[in-house]
Write a protein that holds these residues in place. Structure first.
Motif, PDB file in Angstrom:
ATOM      1  N   TYR A   1       0.850  -1.185   0.000  1.00 51.27           N
ATOM      2  CA  TYR A   1       0.000   0.000   0.000  1.00 51.27           C
ATOM      3  C   TYR A   1       0.891   1.242   0.000  1.00 51.27           C
ATOM      4  N   VAL A   2       0.774   2.059  -1.037  1.00 53.95           N
ATOM      5  CA  VAL A   2       1.609   3.245  -1.202  1.00 53.95           C
ATOM      6  C   VAL A   2       0.725   4.484  -1.086  1.00 53.95           C
ATOM      7  N   ASN A   3       1.108   5.430  -0.232  1.00 50.35           N
ATOM      8  CA  ASN A   3       0.315   6.642  -0.045  1.00 50.35           C
ATOM      9  C   ASN A   3       1.206   7.865   0.084  1.00 50.35           C
ATOM     10  N   GLY A   4       0.645   9.014  -0.297  1.00 47.69           N
ATOM     11  CA  GLY A   4       1.323  10.292  -0.129  1.00 47.69           C
ATOM     12  C   GLY A   4       0.789  11.006   1.096  1.00 47.69           C
ATOM     13  N   GLY A   5       1.670  11.643   1.845  1.00 47.82           N
ATOM     14  CA  GLY A   5       1.250  12.328   3.049  1.00 47.82           C
ATOM     15  C   GLY A   5       0.354  13.527   2.799  1.00 47.82           C
ATOM     16  N   VAL A   6       0.437  14.109   1.608  1.00 45.92           N
ATOM     17  CA  VAL A   6      -0.385  15.263   1.248  1.00 45.92           C
ATOM     18  C   VAL A   6      -1.769  14.829   0.746  1.00 45.92           C
ATOM     19  N   ASP A   7      -1.896  13.594   0.315  1.00 42.33           N
ATOM     20  CA  ASP A   7      -3.095  13.091  -0.359  1.00 42.33           C
ATOM     21  C   ASP A   7      -4.254  12.908   0.620  1.00 42.33           C
ATOM     22  N   PRO A   8      -5.402  13.560   0.392  1.00 45.07           N
ATOM     23  CA  PRO A   8      -6.550  13.376   1.279  1.00 45.07           C
ATOM     24  C   PRO A   8      -7.070  11.944   1.314  1.00 45.07           C
ATOM     25  N   TRP A   9      -6.823  11.168   0.255  1.00 44.98           N
ATOM     26  CA  TRP A   9      -7.351   9.801   0.190  1.00 44.98           C
ATOM     27  C   TRP A   9      -6.595   8.820   1.079  1.00 44.98           C
ATOM     28  N   ARG A  10      -5.455   9.241   1.615  1.00 41.08           N
ATOM     29  CA  ARG A  10      -4.720   8.331   2.503  1.00 41.08           C
ATOM     30  C   ARG A  10      -5.530   8.014   3.760  1.00 41.08           C
ATOM     31  N   ALA A  11      -6.502   8.868   4.083  1.00 39.64           N
ATOM     32  CA  ALA A  11      -7.316   8.653   5.274  1.00 39.64           C
ATOM     33  C   ALA A  11      -8.144   7.376   5.187  1.00 39.64           C
ATOM     34  N   LEU A  12      -8.346   6.850   3.974  1.00 39.24           N
ATOM     35  CA  LEU A  12      -9.140   5.629   3.783  1.00 39.24           C
ATOM     36  C   LEU A  12      -8.289   4.464   3.302  1.00 39.24           C
ATOM     37  N   SER A  13      -6.988   4.627   3.334  1.00 36.54           N
ATOM     38  CA  SER A  13      -6.100   3.576   2.865  1.00 36.54           C
ATOM     39  C   SER A  13      -5.431   2.879   4.048  1.00 36.54           C
ATOM     40  N   VAL A  14      -4.492   2.004   3.750  1.00 36.46           N
ATOM     41  CA  VAL A  14      -3.699   1.325   4.782  1.00 36.46           C
ATOM     42  C   VAL A  14      -2.363   2.050   4.870  1.00 36.46           C
ATOM     43  N   VAL A  15      -2.089   2.652   5.996  1.00 27.60           N
ATOM     44  CA  VAL A  15      -0.862   3.445   6.142  1.00 27.60           C
ATOM     45  C   VAL A  15       0.053   2.912   7.239  1.00 27.60           C
ATOM     46  N   GLU A  16      -0.397   1.921   7.996  1.00 26.08           N
ATOM     47  CA  GLU A  16       0.413   1.363   9.063  1.00 26.08           C
ATOM     48  C   GLU A  16       0.753  -0.091   8.764  1.00 26.08           C
ATOM     49  N   GLU A  17       2.010  -0.441   8.980  1.00 25.52           N
ATOM     50  CA  GLU A  17       2.455  -1.818   8.790  1.00 25.52           C
ATOM     51  C   GLU A  17       1.701  -2.731   9.752  1.00 25.52           C
ATOM     52  N   GLY A  18       1.390  -3.932   9.265  1.00 27.91           N
ATOM     53  CA  GLY A  18       0.742  -4.923  10.107  1.00 27.91           C
ATOM     54  C   GLY A  18       1.292  -6.295   9.810  1.00 27.91           C
TER      55      GLY A  18
END
Length: 496
Positions: free
Chosen positions: A427-444
């Motif tokens: 899962y790749v996300n940008g810190g500026v991107d508003p859509w990161r709020a609905l993605s997977v941003v933490e390792e599990g």
């Protein structure tokens, strides 16, 4: 920042994601069009094909079909055992550029992969002439799209004589990024790994966090924002809202509207379109669309050499709208809510170039994603409410607003929300991107992530470029390390 076609290829996928206003949709349309100019290499490398897919994979008695478009690029493929890189299309048409340029193409060239791109059902040219009629839209869903991908896998495997030695890796961004993760999760025997960029895997009815992240990005000094900029944006929208209540005709004139608001719906349309200019700037920061956050904040905070009136945040927002109209060559801002509804009710396919009606249907039936402004952290107009957006579901498709929470809950139960059971998905996300709020941003235990602190929506998917930020270059290297690792693991598993 001027529009740059070399930066925009990747963003053809980001028809993306549900956006309430027309302007953000137009910004994405400009990105998609520019992507056609970004493709590198001769088009003779690319073959276009069609596969006739069932309209309903889950009803064996329904014999209806539709033509699904795909593209193939064999230029880099190391026959017969080279890997297969599948680019999944999202809520809009795909083009030859999907297999000609981008980070996945750079990696395909280096690792000898067969490049494929599959257009999403009911978008682009992958639709029947009557596909937009409400009674036929029932065939439009992410579940059906994943089944299309599985059938396409079988079709390509048979056409090219592929075997288990050909390792499939799937790529996608935004909604298509979620599809790539879900495809790996639901069909792990078909694809070995997936790169899901800016993927909103958690459905959310009231997506108020979108505007909150926009606000924090406007204040982010690492990308040219500032707290002063965020305050100016807040004050500008508050002033516009107050003035609208007593002098709507003046506001319409100031912002160059095509009409004077006739009613509250038109006023909401205007305020949403003004918010779209800011939202689009943040979502596509430094990706060649409209301007950057640094430039927007420069407009909103610049008081040097200005008259007293021009130092007010409201007047700087007016200036921002002028810049948008100039860059988009729009003579005026169309704020007629009646026209918006009429366009969404139009069921003509128009040569397969439409997407708004289809995506609105998917937001009503599966995802929500409504970018509201009722939360205190929202820097825009409080008139953009959940009710004002979801009323379209009933008006266009006869879908009750009361049924939406249950539909969104089913999507999250079906896929796992932001804790999907998806092994070998990056899962790749940008810190500026508003859509990161609905993605997977933490390792599990199962999730692997890459967070690019100063990057925007799907920025990692563009091809390598000398002007890229260091963080973006490092992120692409990390992505490639994951892909290479998967290819090596798959090869070892085959030899055992």
């Amino acid at each position: 920042m001027l529009l740059s076609s070399s930066r925009c290829l990747v963003l053809l996928l980001v028809w993306t994601s549900a956006d309430a206003g027309r302007i953000l949709g137009r910004i994405k349309e400009r990105v998609r069009n520019l992507s056609l100019q970004a493709a590198g290499g001769p088009l003779r490398r690319v073959k276009e094909g069609r596969i006739h897919q069932p309209l309903d994979h889950f009803d064996r008695l329904d014999l209806g079909t539709f033509p699904q478009r795909f593209f193939v690029n064999e230029a880099y493929w190391r026959r017969p055992d080279g890997p297969v890189f599948l680019y999944i299309g999202g809520e809009g048409p795909i083009s030859e550029s999907s297999v000609l340029a981008g980070h996945h193409v750079d990696m395909a060239e280096e690792h000898g992969a067969l490049l494929l791109a599959l257009e999403h059902r009911f978008y682009g040219d992958s639709i029947n002439p009557d596909g937009l009629k409400t009674e036929n839209l029932s065939g439009l869903s992410s579940q059906q799209a994943l089944a299309d991908s599985a059938a396409f896998h079988q079709h390509i495997s048979q056409s090219f004589g592929l075997s288990r030695r050909n390792t499939w890796i799937v790529f996608g961004g935004s909604y298509a990024g979620a599809l790539s993760a879900w495809f790996r999760g639901k069909f792990p025997h078909l694809v070995y790994g997936a790169v899901a960029s800016s993927a909103p895997v958690r459905a959310k009815l009231d997506f108020s966090a979108y505007s909150s992240v926009v606000g924090s990005s406007l204040a982010n000094e690492a990308v040219g924002g500032s707290e002063k900029c965020l305050v100016a944006v807040r004050e500008a929208f508050a002033a516009a809202g107050s003035l609208m209540g007593g002098n709507a005709s003046r506001v319409a004139a100031d912002f160059g509207c095509c009409q004077v608001p006739k009613n509250l719906d038109d006023q909401i349309e205007l305020m949403q379109n003004l918010a779209d200019i800011v939202m689009g700037t943040v979502q596509y920061n430094e990706e060649g669309v409209l301007m950057s956050i640094n430039e927007l904040c420069g407009v909103m905070t610049n008081t040097s050499g200005a008259t007293l009136e021009e130092t007010r945040p409201y007047d700087r927002l007016v200036k921002l709208a002028q810049i948008y109209r100039s860059s988009s060559e729009e003579a005026c801002l169309d704020i007629s809510h009646e026209k918006t509804v009429a366009a969404l009710m139009d069921t003509a396919v128009h040569s397969g170039r439409r997407a708004e009606r289809q995506w609105t249907y998917q937001t009503c039936t599966e995802f929500g994603f409504y970018q509201t402004c009722e939360d205190a952290s929202c820097p825009f107009s409080r008139s953009v409410t959940l009710s004002s957006q979801t009323e379209l579901c009933l008006l266009l498709f006869g879908i009750s607003q009361h049924s939406l929470p249950e539909r969104v809950a089913f999507t999250n139960a079906y896929y796992g929300g932001d804790h999907p059971h998806t092994h070998r998905v990056l899962y790749v996300n940008g810190g500026v991107d508003p859509w990161r709020a609905l993605s997977v941003v933490e390792e599990g235990e199962e999730a692997r992530t890459v967070l690019i602190e100063d990057a925007a929506h799907c920025a990692d998917m563009a091809g390598r470029r000398a002007a890229d930020r260091r963080s973006l270059r490092e992120a692409r290297q990390e992505i490639e390390e994951h892909v290479v690792g998967w290819l090596k693991m798959a090869a070892l598993e085959i030899t055992v």
